[in-house]
Enzyme design. Sequence first.
Site, PDB file in Angstrom:
ATOM      1  N   LYS A   1      39.301  34.071  70.875  1.00 22.63           N
ATOM      2  CA  LYS A   1      39.949  32.957  71.593  1.00 22.63           C
ATOM      3  C   LYS A   1      41.095  32.865  72.607  1.00 22.63           C
ATOM      4  O   LYS A   1      41.043  32.643  73.220  1.00 22.63           O
ATOM      5  CB  LYS A   1      39.510  31.306  70.789  1.00 22.63           C
ATOM      6  CG  LYS A   1      40.367  30.478  71.836  1.00 22.63           C
ATOM      7  CD  LYS A   1      39.683  29.283  70.753  1.00 22.63           C
ATOM      8  CE  LYS A   1      41.036  29.012  70.405  1.00 22.63           C
ATOM      9  NZ  LYS A   1      42.062  27.917  70.867  1.00 22.63           N
ATOM     10  N   ASN A   2      41.903  33.236  71.454  1.00 22.99           N
ATOM     11  CA  ASN A   2      43.486  33.003  72.187  1.00 22.99           C
ATOM     12  C   ASN A   2      43.699  34.095  72.914  1.00 22.99           C
ATOM     13  O   ASN A   2      44.714  33.506  73.376  1.00 22.99           O
ATOM     14  CB  ASN A   2      44.607  32.377  70.626  1.00 22.99           C
ATOM     15  CG  ASN A   2      44.072  31.019  70.232  1.00 22.99           C
ATOM     16  OD1 ASN A   2      44.105  30.345  70.556  1.00 22.99           O
ATOM     17  ND2 ASN A   2      44.938  31.052  68.727  1.00 22.99           N
TER      18      ASN A   2
ATOM     19  N   CYS B   1      48.866  16.330  70.827  1.00 22.09           N
ATOM     20  CA  CYS B   1      47.704  16.482  70.077  1.00 22.09           C
ATOM     21  C   CYS B   1      47.417  15.821  68.371  1.00 22.09           C
ATOM     22  O   CYS B   1      48.192  15.998  68.216  1.00 22.09           O
ATOM     23  CB  CYS B   1      46.878  17.335  70.198  1.00 22.09           C
ATOM     24  SG  CYS B   1      47.575  19.133  69.510  1.00 22.09           S
TER      25      CYS B   1
ATOM     26  N   ARG C   1      53.442  19.865  70.397  1.00 24.05           N
ATOM     27  CA  ARG C   1      53.050  20.490  71.218  1.00 24.05           C
ATOM     28  C   ARG C   1      53.922  20.559  72.620  1.00 24.05           C
ATOM     29  O   ARG C   1      53.759  20.248  73.369  1.00 24.05           O
ATOM     30  CB  ARG C   1      51.747  20.741  70.495  1.00 24.05           C
ATOM     31  CG  ARG C   1      50.999  21.338  69.806  1.00 24.05           C
ATOM     32  CD  ARG C   1      50.013  21.729  69.623  1.00 24.05           C
ATOM     33  NE  ARG C   1      49.862  22.516  70.369  1.00 24.05           N
ATOM     34  CZ  ARG C   1      48.433  23.570  70.126  1.00 24.05           C
ATOM     35  NH1 ARG C   1      47.357  22.423  70.624  1.00 24.05           N
ATOM     36  NH2 ARG C   1      48.305  24.925  70.600  1.00 24.05           N
TER      37      ARG C   1
ATOM     38  N   ASP D   1      47.131  28.739  61.774  1.00 22.82           N
ATOM     39  CA  ASP D   1      45.658  28.838  61.721  1.00 22.82           C
ATOM     40  C   ASP D   1      44.752  28.868  60.612  1.00 22.82           C
ATOM     41  O   ASP D   1      43.867  29.209  60.851  1.00 22.82           O
ATOM     42  CB  ASP D   1      45.474  29.957  63.232  1.00 22.82           C
ATOM     43  CG  ASP D   1      45.057  28.940  64.656  1.00 22.82           C
ATOM     44  OD1 ASP D   1      46.422  27.371  64.771  1.00 22.82           O
ATOM     45  OD2 ASP D   1      45.592  29.485  65.777  1.00 22.82           O
TER      46      ASP D   1
ATOM     47  N   ARG E   1      34.543  24.759  69.354  1.00 28.26           N
ATOM     48  CA  ARG E   1      35.156  25.067  70.269  1.00 28.26           C
ATOM     49  C   ARG E   1      36.350  26.252  70.346  1.00 28.26           C
ATOM     50  O   ARG E   1      36.480  26.829  71.328  1.00 28.26           O
ATOM     51  CB  ARG E   1      36.767  23.514  70.881  1.00 28.26           C
ATOM     52  CG  ARG E   1      37.257  22.635  71.081  1.00 28.26           C
ATOM     53  CD  ARG E   1      38.519  22.150  71.067  1.00 28.26           C
ATOM     54  NE  ARG E   1      39.700  22.871  71.303  1.00 28.26           N
ATOM     55  CZ  ARG E   1      40.451  23.034  71.292  1.00 28.26           C
ATOM     56  NH1 ARG E   1      40.765  22.345  70.268  1.00 28.26           N
ATOM     57  NH2 ARG E   1      41.399  23.884  71.225  1.00 28.26           N
TER      58      ARG E   1
HETATM   59  C1  UD1 Z   1      48.936  28.983  70.290  1.00 29.62           C
HETATM   60  C2  UD1 Z   1      48.221  29.174  69.582  1.00 29.62           C
HETATM   61  C3  UD1 Z   1      47.568  28.772  68.224  1.00 29.62           C
HETATM   62  C4  UD1 Z   1      48.405  28.622  67.530  1.00 29.62           C
HETATM   63  C5  UD1 Z   1      49.942  29.013  67.327  1.00 29.62           C
HETATM   64  C6  UD1 Z   1      50.362  29.160  66.784  1.00 29.62           C
HETATM   65  C7  UD1 Z   1      46.598  29.265  71.602  1.00 29.62           C
HETATM   66  C8  UD1 Z   1      46.046  28.648  72.628  1.00 29.62           C
HETATM   67  N1  UD1 Z   1      47.045  28.381  70.800  1.00 29.62           N
HETATM   68  O1  UD1 Z   1      49.259  27.812  70.495  1.00 29.62           O
HETATM   69  O2  UD1 Z   1      46.396  28.859  68.211  1.00 29.62           O
HETATM   70  O3  UD1 Z   1      48.416  27.924  66.360  1.00 29.62           O
HETATM   71  O4  UD1 Z   1      49.970  28.984  69.114  1.00 29.62           O
HETATM   72  O5  UD1 Z   1      50.717  30.709  66.404  1.00 29.62           O
HETATM   73  O6  UD1 Z   1      47.087  30.633  72.133  1.00 29.62           O
HETATM   74  N2  UD1 Z   1      56.835  24.080  70.861  1.00 29.62           N
HETATM   75  C9  UD1 Z   1      57.954  23.555  71.409  1.00 29.62           C
HETATM   76  N3  UD1 Z   1      57.811  23.676  72.774  1.00 29.62           N
HETATM   77  C10 UD1 Z   1      57.850  24.543  73.111  1.00 29.62           C
HETATM   78  C11 UD1 Z   1      56.411  25.817  72.849  1.00 29.62           C
HETATM   79  C12 UD1 Z   1      56.581  25.228  71.547  1.00 29.62           C
HETATM   80  O7  UD1 Z   1      58.520  22.830  70.636  1.00 29.62           O
HETATM   81  O8  UD1 Z   1      58.222  24.480  74.835  1.00 29.62           O
HETATM   82  C13 UD1 Z   1      56.761  24.568  69.357  1.00 29.62           C
HETATM   83  C14 UD1 Z   1      55.386  23.184  69.217  1.00 29.62           C
HETATM   84  O9  UD1 Z   1      55.131  22.446  69.373  1.00 29.62           O
HETATM   85  C15 UD1 Z   1      54.620  24.464  68.184  1.00 29.62           C
HETATM   86  C16 UD1 Z   1      55.533  25.673  67.877  1.00 29.62           C
HETATM   87  O10 UD1 Z   1      56.084  26.000  68.640  1.00 29.62           O
HETATM   88  O11 UD1 Z   1      55.758  23.435  67.094  1.00 29.62           O
HETATM   89  C17 UD1 Z   1      53.825  27.003  67.928  1.00 29.62           C
HETATM   90  O12 UD1 Z   1      54.184  26.694  69.186  1.00 29.62           O
HETATM   91  P1  UD1 Z   1      52.942  27.648  69.863  1.00 29.62           P
HETATM   92  O13 UD1 Z   1      53.754  29.198  69.032  1.00 29.62           O
HETATM   93  O14 UD1 Z   1      53.818  27.957  71.752  1.00 29.62           O
HETATM   94  O15 UD1 Z   1      51.702  27.398  69.680  1.00 29.62           O
HETATM   95  P2  UD1 Z   1      50.986  27.183  71.369  1.00 29.62           P
HETATM   96  O16 UD1 Z   1      51.195  28.336  72.316  1.00 29.62           O
HETATM   97  O17 UD1 Z   1      50.721  25.849  71.068  1.00 29.62           O
END
Ligand code: UD1
Length: 427
Positions: free
Chosen positions: A22-23, A117, A122, A306, A398
Amino acid sequence: MDVIEVEGGHHIEGRVLVEGAKNSALKLMAATIMAPGVTTLTNVPNIADVHVMGKVLKELGATIEVLDEHTLAIDTSSVDRWETPYSLVSQMRASTAVMGPLISRFGKAIVAMPGGCNIGARKIDMHLLGLEALGVSFRIDHGDINASTPQGLSGNTVMLSFASVGATENLMMASVFAKGTTIIDNAAREPEIVDLATMLNEMGAHIVGAGTPVIEIEGVGELHPVVHRVVGDRIEAGTFIAAGALAGGPVTVDGFDPAHLGIVLRKYEQMGIDIQYGERSVTASRSGDILPVDIQTLPFPGFPTDMQAQTMCLLALAKGSCMITENVFENRFMFASELQRMGAKITIEGHHAIVRGVPAFSGAEVQASDLRAGAALVMAGLVADGTTVVSNIRHIDRGYERFVEKLQALGAAAVRTTVPDEDVFTD
Ligand code: UD1
């Protein structure tokens, strides 16, 4: 409203094939915007989030032909809009993955700001800071992120304060056409990042270092469409491995690279689970007790957040106590309260969960708070005494294709049923 009903105590064993990740699929779909023409993606999972990303692309002017259940031909030649509304972003946060590609193709993008969420705030501040370093200007207007590139895009060095998956992907995609060299330092190393870089390179990009903490992107003039196969879903694989470990197995999970679950499988072995490695498969079984093992979630190659809920499910039945530390998403322990309804003994202290093993779960009515929690509750039902009814299963839809059918094929007594709304404890 649909629920999943599971009758506990049925042995599960056999073989299950996982879908594409998915990701990865979601980001690859977004990236097709950058290569005008028809890109064909194979091994695409048929799940709700992919349908939402399809809607996002169509909203921008793309057409999508479904060649077979897992093959999409995405024509982005007539994409002529660059706005993704909140009605879509609120359905799926990963819609924000179109920001990098739109900025690359049009030099501008309007993408609704995602809200919080169930698993945490996030934020997307790192996406925005990184893109600013490449020359993007942002205005937040009425809940929308309005991006423009008054001077075009220029390569730069961007140091991420946390190895964010989404920020790494958006930056990688935004820098493909930037003038000069972009370096992303402290980049995320997830296999899905490697898959995205591989497809972009097949399209003509110059990206080196994906899968390491330093990714270097040399700007190019254009990309061309390709045919690309989505990498196997390591988290779907891990979920079925956990189910096999929980209910005994042997369960053989096929269609992914076991190296993508490195630390998970090592921890499971320490928990007393027998893991047999194939080239593209893993067989999990268990004959003795589950042993308690401490877990802490971290960016790849650390233990994936995850897989946290599915693993908590196993550890809640361990012979002893252990601690799970969640370092990635601050609210990801909502699942623990539901598992407690099934008899688990878990104490939450900030981002630590102290799990005291109990001999058995008892079936109960429980709710999925996110997709991994949903899958884990169904898993818990497999070994619970009596019947477990999991609601809010739209979360499972999802990210898991035919989850109940796959469990049934392994011998689980799980069914999906529709119950009138008033009979179900709601959101
Ligand atoms: C992706 C995956 C999700 C997985 C996660 C971590 C998808 C669609 N989702 O989510 O399934 O659980 O990686 O492996 O690919 N953060 C900030 N600022 C930012 C970006 C992130 O503070 O600009 C924080 C987030 O709130 C979170 C952490 O960094 O606490 C990790 O987030 P991130 O690695 O970006 O996860 P996603 O890409 O949202």
